[in-house]
Design a protein around this motif. Structure first.
Motif: not given
Length: 211
Positions: A48-49, A52-53, A55-56, A59, A73, A77, A80-81
């Motif tokens: 998950e971390e 999220l990285q 995703e950042e 962005r 969103k 997701r 990012a995955s």
């Protein structure tokens, strides 16, 4: 002259088809082994971390988008995955390629050294396998531990390959060659016309009935 004769014998005894076959089989094993090992090592990479990285990073790549709606969103997701899994697959493919090349080179070196020993000695026995394994062990030992590793690799690989070499020689000796079929006996020649007996009465009747 002696070196030239030895080189000629080695070239004549070199069988590239066997070298390529051994390299392909061992390279395939390297692909599977290296890929499985790296896949297990990177099992905790997609977390998950990590997502999220990613995703950042997305962005930052698109600062003009807010990704506030549920649809955006979900798209964020998903991408990012995909990036996180792509990084894992890249590492797995890289490790598989390295293992394939390593195992293929090792097997090609072993088979080539074995063929060279067989061509120089003129005998197909277990000592050829010992020589090939010793050469391979010396090369690998030198690569990792220097001169001391070369000595250890030569002795260790030679001793390990000795029983396998004898087992292969015994397996070749146990294979029985197929027996040649006995030639068929020659057919007896037909008797000449004068030696043939005239047909009997019953024979003439049967012949007339058959037509």
């Amino acid at each position: 002259a002696g070196l030239e004769d030895s080189w000629v014998r080695v070239r004549q005894g070199f069988r590239p088809n066997e070298v390529a076959e051994a390299a392909s089989y061992c390279g395939l094993f390297g692909v599977v082994a290296g890929g499985a090992r790296e896949w297990q090592k990177t099992a905790t990479l997609v977390t998950e971390e990590q997502i999220l990285q990613e995703e950042e990073k997305i962005r930052r790549r698109y600062p003009d988008r807010s990704f506030a709606t549920p649809k955006l969103k979900r798209m964020l997701r998903y991408h990012a995955s995909k990036e996180a899994h792509g990084l894992r697959m890249l590492r797995v493919c890289t490790s598989s390629t390295k293992s394939c090349l390593a195992f293929g080179l090792i097997s090609a070196t072993y088979v080539t050294a074995e063929q060279a020993s067989q061509a120089l000695r003129g005998q197909d026995d277990a000592l050829n396998s010992v020589f090939a394994a010793s050469v391979l062990g010396a090369a690998i030992g030198t690569r990792w531990l220097g001169p001391r590793g070369a000595v250890v690799g030569t002795v260790a690989c030679g001793l390990v390959s000795l029983p396998f070499g004898y087992a292969r020689v015994l397996a070749r000796g146990d294979v029985e060659e197929p027996e040649a079929e006995a030639p068929a006996p020659p057919e007896a020649p037909a008797p000449p016309e004068k030696d043939r007996k005239p047909p009997s009465l019953w024979g003439r009747l049967v012949k007339r009935v058959k037509g």
